[in-house]
Design a protein around this motif. Structure first.
Motif, PDB file in Angstrom:
ATOM      1  N   ILE A 398       0.856  -1.190   0.000  1.00 29.40           N
ATOM      2  CA  ILE A 398       0.000   0.000   0.000  1.00 29.40           C
ATOM      3  C   ILE A 398       0.891   1.238   0.000  1.00 29.40           C
ATOM      4  CG2 ILE A 398      -1.695   1.342   1.313  1.00 29.40           C
ATOM      5  CD1 ILE A 398      -2.878  -1.252   2.311  1.00 29.40           C
ATOM      6  N   ASN A 399       0.827   1.993  -1.083  1.00 31.47           N
ATOM      7  CA  ASN A 399       1.613   3.232  -1.249  1.00 31.47           C
ATOM      8  C   ASN A 399       3.119   3.012  -1.140  1.00 31.47           C
ATOM      9  OD1 ASN A 399      -0.881   4.411  -1.417  1.00 31.47           O
ATOM     10  ND2 ASN A 399      -0.836   5.340   0.601  1.00 31.47           N
ATOM     11  N   HIS A 400       3.563   1.763  -1.431  1.00 33.78           N
ATOM     12  CA  HIS A 400       4.990   1.458  -1.299  1.00 33.78           C
ATOM     13  C   HIS A 400       5.374   0.396  -2.332  1.00 33.78           C
ATOM     14  CE1 HIS A 400       8.484  -0.302   1.286  1.00 33.78           C
ATOM     15  NE2 HIS A 400       8.915   0.522   0.359  1.00 33.78           N
ATOM     16  N   PRO A 401       5.927   0.787  -3.475  1.00 32.63           N
ATOM     17  CA  PRO A 401       6.290  -0.210  -4.489  1.00 32.63           C
ATOM     18  C   PRO A 401       7.396  -1.137  -4.008  1.00 32.63           C
ATOM     19  CG  PRO A 401       7.135   1.959  -5.092  1.00 32.63           C
ATOM     20  CD  PRO A 401       6.263   2.169  -3.888  1.00 32.63           C
ATOM     21  N   ILE A 402       7.243  -2.424  -4.281  1.00 31.96           N
ATOM     22  CA  ILE A 402       8.271  -3.399  -3.898  1.00 31.96           C
ATOM     23  C   ILE A 402       8.502  -4.352  -5.065  1.00 31.96           C
ATOM     24  CG2 ILE A 402       7.632  -3.364  -1.438  1.00 31.96           C
ATOM     25  CD1 ILE A 402       6.300  -6.139  -1.909  1.00 31.96           C
ATOM     26  N   ASN A 403       9.658  -5.048  -5.018  1.00 32.85           N
ATOM     27  CA  ASN A 403       9.895  -6.173  -5.914  1.00 32.85           C
ATOM     28  C   ASN A 403       9.362  -7.409  -5.209  1.00 32.85           C
ATOM     29  OD1 ASN A 403      11.469  -8.617  -6.866  1.00 32.85           O
ATOM     30  ND2 ASN A 403      12.132  -7.097  -8.378  1.00 32.85           N
ATOM     31  N   LEU A 404       8.317  -8.022  -5.762  1.00 39.14           N
ATOM     32  CA  LEU A 404       7.614  -9.103  -5.081  1.00 39.14           C
ATOM     33  C   LEU A 404       8.529 -10.292  -4.802  1.00 39.14           C
ATOM     34  CD1 LEU A 404       4.915 -10.087  -3.980  1.00 39.14           C
ATOM     35  CD2 LEU A 404       4.348 -10.923  -6.270  1.00 39.14           C
ATOM     36  N   ASP A 405       9.309 -10.718  -5.782  1.00 43.13           N
ATOM     37  CA  ASP A 405      10.181 -11.887  -5.599  1.00 43.13           C
ATOM     38  C   ASP A 405      11.214 -11.623  -4.509  1.00 43.13           C
ATOM     39  OD1 ASP A 405       8.834 -13.270  -7.554  1.00 43.13           O
ATOM     40  OD2 ASP A 405      10.204 -12.668  -9.162  1.00 43.13           O
ATOM     41  N   ASP A 406      11.814 -10.416  -4.535  1.00 49.16           N
ATOM     42  CA  ASP A 406      12.826 -10.082  -3.536  1.00 49.16           C
ATOM     43  C   ASP A 406      12.220 -10.037  -2.138  1.00 49.16           C
ATOM     44  OD1 ASP A 406      14.654  -9.919  -5.555  1.00 49.16           O
ATOM     45  OD2 ASP A 406      14.706  -7.724  -5.629  1.00 49.16           O
ATOM     46  N   PHE A 407      11.007  -9.478  -2.030  1.00 49.81           N
ATOM     47  CA  PHE A 407      10.356  -9.366  -0.722  1.00 49.81           C
ATOM     48  C   PHE A 407      10.059 -10.750  -0.152  1.00 49.81           C
ATOM     49  CE2 PHE A 407       6.706  -8.856   2.110  1.00 49.81           C
ATOM     50  CZ  PHE A 407       7.102  -7.788   2.893  1.00 49.81           C
ATOM     51  N   ILE A 408       9.576 -11.659  -1.008  1.00 52.92           N
ATOM     52  CA  ILE A 408       9.248 -13.014  -0.554  1.00 52.92           C
ATOM     53  C   ILE A 408      10.503 -13.753  -0.092  1.00 52.92           C
ATOM     54  CG2 ILE A 408       8.472 -15.275  -1.391  1.00 52.92           C
ATOM     55  CD1 ILE A 408       6.387 -13.741  -3.074  1.00 52.92           C
ATOM     56  N   LYS A 409      11.603 -13.585  -0.855  1.00 52.47           N
ATOM     57  CA  LYS A 409      12.857 -14.236  -0.466  1.00 52.47           C
ATOM     58  C   LYS A 409      13.401 -13.653   0.831  1.00 52.47           C
ATOM     59  CE  LYS A 409      14.279 -15.414  -5.198  1.00 52.47           C
ATOM     60  NZ  LYS A 409      15.188 -15.052  -6.315  1.00 52.47           N
ATOM     61  N   GLU A 410      13.375 -12.337   0.937  1.00 54.55           N
ATOM     62  CA  GLU A 410      13.912 -11.658   2.122  1.00 54.55           C
ATOM     63  C   GLU A 410      13.192 -12.073   3.398  1.00 54.55           C
ATOM     64  OE1 GLU A 410      14.270  -7.081   3.848  1.00 54.55           O
ATOM     65  OE2 GLU A 410      13.832  -7.419   1.726  1.00 54.55           O
ATOM     66  N   HIS A 411      11.866 -12.278   3.286  1.00 48.83           N
ATOM     67  CA  HIS A 411      11.080 -12.622   4.470  1.00 48.83           C
ATOM     68  C   HIS A 411      10.756 -14.109   4.546  1.00 48.83           C
ATOM     69  CE1 HIS A 411      10.481  -8.255   4.123  1.00 48.83           C
ATOM     70  NE2 HIS A 411      10.273  -8.274   5.427  1.00 48.83           N
ATOM     71  N   ASN A 412      11.365 -14.902   3.632  1.00 51.76           N
ATOM     72  CA  ASN A 412      11.233 -16.355   3.676  1.00 51.76           C
ATOM     73  C   ASN A 412       9.762 -16.798   3.731  1.00 51.76           C
ATOM     74  OD1 ASN A 412      12.240 -18.963   3.650  1.00 51.76           O
ATOM     75  ND2 ASN A 412      12.485 -19.065   5.878  1.00 51.76           N
ATOM     76  N   LEU A 413       8.979 -16.329   2.746  1.00 49.29           N
ATOM     77  CA  LEU A 413       7.534 -16.548   2.758  1.00 49.29           C
ATOM     78  C   LEU A 413       7.067 -17.720   1.910  1.00 49.29           C
ATOM     79  CD1 LEU A 413       6.327 -12.833   2.467  1.00 49.29           C
ATOM     80  CD2 LEU A 413       6.602 -14.201   4.542  1.00 49.29           C
ATOM     81  N   ILE A 414       7.966 -18.295   1.089  1.00 54.73           N
ATOM     82  CA  ILE A 414       7.559 -19.414   0.219  1.00 54.73           C
ATOM     83  C   ILE A 414       7.168 -20.615   1.079  1.00 54.73           C
ATOM     84  CG2 ILE A 414       8.437 -21.139  -1.405  1.00 54.73           C
ATOM     85  CD1 ILE A 414       7.747 -18.646  -2.806  1.00 54.73           C
ATOM     86  N   MET A 415       6.042 -21.236   0.740  1.00 56.54           N
ATOM     87  CA  MET A 415       5.566 -22.389   1.510  1.00 56.54           C
ATOM     88  C   MET A 415       6.418 -23.626   1.239  1.00 56.54           C
ATOM     89  SD  MET A 415       1.504 -22.409   2.043  1.00 56.54           S
ATOM     90  CE  MET A 415       0.957 -22.719   0.387  1.00 56.54           C
ATOM     91  N   VAL A 416       6.555 -24.443   2.247  1.00 48.06           N
ATOM     92  CA  VAL A 416       7.286 -25.701   2.127  1.00 48.06           C
ATOM     93  C   VAL A 416       6.443 -26.672   1.318  1.00 48.06           C
ATOM     94  CG1 VAL A 416       8.263 -27.653   3.375  1.00 48.06           C
ATOM     95  CG2 VAL A 416       8.450 -25.341   4.324  1.00 48.06           C
ATOM     96  N   SER A 417       6.991 -27.165   0.221  1.00 48.59           N
ATOM     97  CA  SER A 417       6.246 -28.113  -0.616  1.00 48.59           C
ATOM     98  C   SER A 417       6.859 -29.511  -0.551  1.00 48.59           C
ATOM     99  CB  SER A 417       6.227 -27.620  -2.070  1.00 48.59           C
ATOM    100  OG  SER A 417       7.550 -27.434  -2.551  1.00 48.59           O
ATOM    101  N   ASP A 418       7.864 -29.658   0.308  1.00 52.27           N
ATOM    102  CA  ASP A 418       8.561 -30.942   0.453  1.00 52.27           C
ATOM    103  C   ASP A 418       7.731 -31.867   1.339  1.00 52.27           C
ATOM    104  OD1 ASP A 418      10.320 -33.007   0.798  1.00 52.27           O
ATOM    105  OD2 ASP A 418      11.604 -31.926   2.203  1.00 52.27           O
ATOM    106  N   ASP A 419       7.109 -32.899   0.721  1.00 54.20           N
ATOM    107  CA  ASP A 419       6.272 -33.826   1.491  1.00 54.20           C
ATOM    108  C   ASP A 419       7.052 -34.518   2.590  1.00 54.20           C
ATOM    109  OD1 ASP A 419       4.213 -33.113  -0.079  1.00 54.20           O
ATOM    110  OD2 ASP A 419       3.699 -35.120  -0.802  1.00 54.20           O
ATOM    111  N   ALA A 420       8.299 -34.834   2.305  1.00 54.67           N
ATOM    112  CA  ALA A 420       9.123 -35.549   3.295  1.00 54.67           C
ATOM    113  C   ALA A 420       9.335 -34.679   4.528  1.00 54.67           C
ATOM    114  CB  ALA A 420      10.463 -35.939   2.677  1.00 54.67           C
ATOM    115  N   GLY A 421       9.591 -33.361   4.290  1.00 53.54           N
ATOM    116  CA  GLY A 421       9.795 -32.455   5.426  1.00 53.54           C
ATOM    117  C   GLY A 421       8.526 -32.288   6.243  1.00 53.54           C
ATOM    118  N   ILE A 422       7.395 -32.188   5.554  1.00 52.30           N
ATOM    119  CA  ILE A 422       6.121 -32.042   6.260  1.00 52.30           C
ATOM    120  C   ILE A 422       5.805 -33.311   7.043  1.00 52.30           C
ATOM    121  CG2 ILE A 422       3.620 -31.744   5.957  1.00 52.30           C
ATOM    122  CD1 ILE A 422       4.259 -30.016   3.488  1.00 52.30           C
ATOM    123  N   ARG A 423       6.077 -34.482   6.412  1.00 52.12           N
ATOM    124  CA  ARG A 423       5.771 -35.762   7.058  1.00 52.12           C
ATOM    125  C   ARG A 423       6.603 -35.928   8.335  1.00 52.12           C
ATOM    126  NH1 ARG A 423       2.817 -39.812   4.920  1.00 52.12           N
ATOM    127  NH2 ARG A 423       2.969 -38.827   2.859  1.00 52.12           N
TER     128      ARG A 423
END
Length: 479
Positions: A398-423
């Motif tokens: 909101i009222n603050h342009p960001i680079n979406l990919d960089d922001f997600i990496k910086e804040h470690n927001l990608i969900m874990v998709s590794d079934d073995a890790g979840i299991r």
């Protein structure tokens, strides 16, 4: 006790979004150091002459066309004479006898759901006055002339409104039209859109109007609604007690929730209007009007009809999304990037509006990069981020342009998709919560929700809840 009817007419003052003032080249920017946006013309120095800004005339014509007015072929300017410290010329250049627009209307919806036509008596161009600043520390009043000469439209309604609901409906519709036209930013907190309330009461069935009062420069819809209700009540009580209503200007005090008399109300003759000798009548040709008519954008009612037809959105969604142009633009631009209209609507109606409320912001103040917004929605739908991560992103953009990919990496927001890790995490949670496992096996279905929550907390919200649920049930079946 008699039954009374409230009669309301509104005079709306709109600051136009031109870069320069109405009769000189000074800036119209809001703010700035006092007395830095002024010159001999807008401060009324002897020998200075006004030159009309063509953009002001064009914005007035567009407003007239959008509000169903007729355009005056030869409008002219008049001098409105009064003495006040923030008016250095001791007169205001305005329009009394031949305003640029006349006899328009807007349709509103009443409390009973019926359509009501509210007449617009006229729209005229004029210049704004300066601003008095009262300094309690030094016990003095200072004058800032930056606002002198800022172009205004005054939009004068007929006395067709009967209650606060109708007044707010009319103001909201007028405000939306002006925003969609781009003639004003309509920021009420900056005084770009303010209203004078002319109000009287009369017994139901009486045709003759009662004595009116005027409350000036109201710049909050909430305050306008309250002021109407309180002033109507005050007048009715006064009449019932045998008192006469005085024609006067009153000041609304929001802290005290009441209005107070300021001065007796002037009539047109008190201002000694006469034609301004420095500004000749202008000619507005049909060709000029037609060329401006062709530039009219899709206005709010047309946009609402299209949204209902093309996107089959609920009526509430349509009303809120179209209420301000920038939110409607965000909606359409995000859809253009391939997002589902309903999904975009859900985010605007839910999380975005809640964020604005939390931040005490108006929708008009919002600027969001639509490509970033669309990218965020796409990542949710692809299962790469969860809703909590998306809410964090939305708050940031909101009222603050960001680079979406960089922001997600910086804040470690990608969900874990590794079934073995979840299991592995699921097995650990089941081991330490055996009572919940037994409850689930004994038919207490809610126990699985507790276990999902424990896994999500352990994984800091980065696992897909649906995957977690599936793996939990698989592992419980093995026990």
């Amino acid at each position: 006790m008699k039954q009374y009817e409230t009669v309301i007419g509104l005079e709306v003052h709109v600051e136009l979004s031109t870069k320069s003032k109405i009769f000189c080249s000074c800036k119209t920017d809001f703010g700035g150091e006092p007395n830095t946006h002024c010159c001999p013309v807008c401060t009324g120095m002897p020998g200075s002459l006004p030159v009309l800004n063509k953009s002001v005339v064009e914005r007035a014509i567009l407003t007239g066309l959008a509000t169903n007015c007729s355009i005056t072929p030869n409008p002219k300017f008049d001098r409105k004479n009064y003495f006040y410290p923030d008016l250095p010329k001791a007169y205001q250049i305005s329009q009394l006898y031949l305003p640029i627009c006349k006899e328009g209307y807007l349709d509103i919806t009443t409390l009973s759901g019926e359509t009501k036509r509210v007449g617009i008596h006229e729209i005229h161009m004029e210049e704004d006055a300066g601003k008095l600043i009262h300094d309690p520390w030094d016990d003095c009043t200072l004058v800032d002339y930056n606002r002198c000469g800022v172009p205004l439209l005054e939009i004068v309604s007929d006395p067709d409104l009967r209650n606060a609901h109708e007044a707010i409906q009319y103001l909201n519709k007028l405000k939306a039209i002006l925003e969609y036209l781009g003639v004003s930013d309509c920021k009420m907190q900056e005084g770009s859109f303010r209203a004078d309330i002319n109000l009287s009461v009369r017994p139901v069935g009486q045709k003759e109007l009662g004595t009116r009062t005027e409350m000036k420069n109201m710049n909050s819809l909430k305050a306008i609604s309250k002021a109407i209700e309180k002033e109507a009540k005050r007048q009715i009580e006064a009449i019932e007690n045998g008192k006469k209503i005085r024609q006067e200007t009153r000041r609304w005090d929001e802290n005290k929730d009441a209005s107070f008399a300021m001065r007796s109300k002037e009539n047109a003759q008190d201002y000694r209007y006469f034609p301004d000798p420095d500004l000749l009548p202008m000619t507005i040709s049909e060709e000029w009007i037609q060329s401006l008519r062709e530039t009219l954008p899709e206005l709010v009612e047309e946009k609402k009809a299209r949204y209902r037809k093309d996107y089959t959105l609920p009526e509430l969604d349509v009303d809120i999304i179209t209420s301000t142009k920038n939110i409607a633009d965000l909606f359409e631009e995000t859809i253009a990037f391939g997002c589902s209209p309903k999904e975009v609507s859900n985010w605007i109606m839910g999380d975005l509006m809640k964020l604005l409320k939390d931040k005490n912001m108006e929708p008009l103040e919002v600027s969001i990069n639509s490509k970033t917004f669309a990218g965020m929605i796409g990542l949710i739908q692809a299962g790469k981020i969860n809703r909590n991560a998306a809410k964090l992103i939305l708050s940031e953009i909101i009222n603050h342009p960001i680079n979406l990919d960089d922001f997600i990496k910086e804040h470690n927001l990608i969900m874990v998709s590794d079934d073995a890790g979840i299991r592995a995490c699921v097995i650990e949670i089941l081991t330490t919560n055996q009572q919940s496992v037994r409850d689930y096996k004994n038919g207490k279905d809610k126990a699985i929700l507790f276990l999902v929550g424990q896994v999500m907390r352990q994984m800091k919200g980065k696992a897909d809840p649906g995957v977690v649920n599936t793996i939990l049930k698989e592992e419980i079946d093995k026990i």
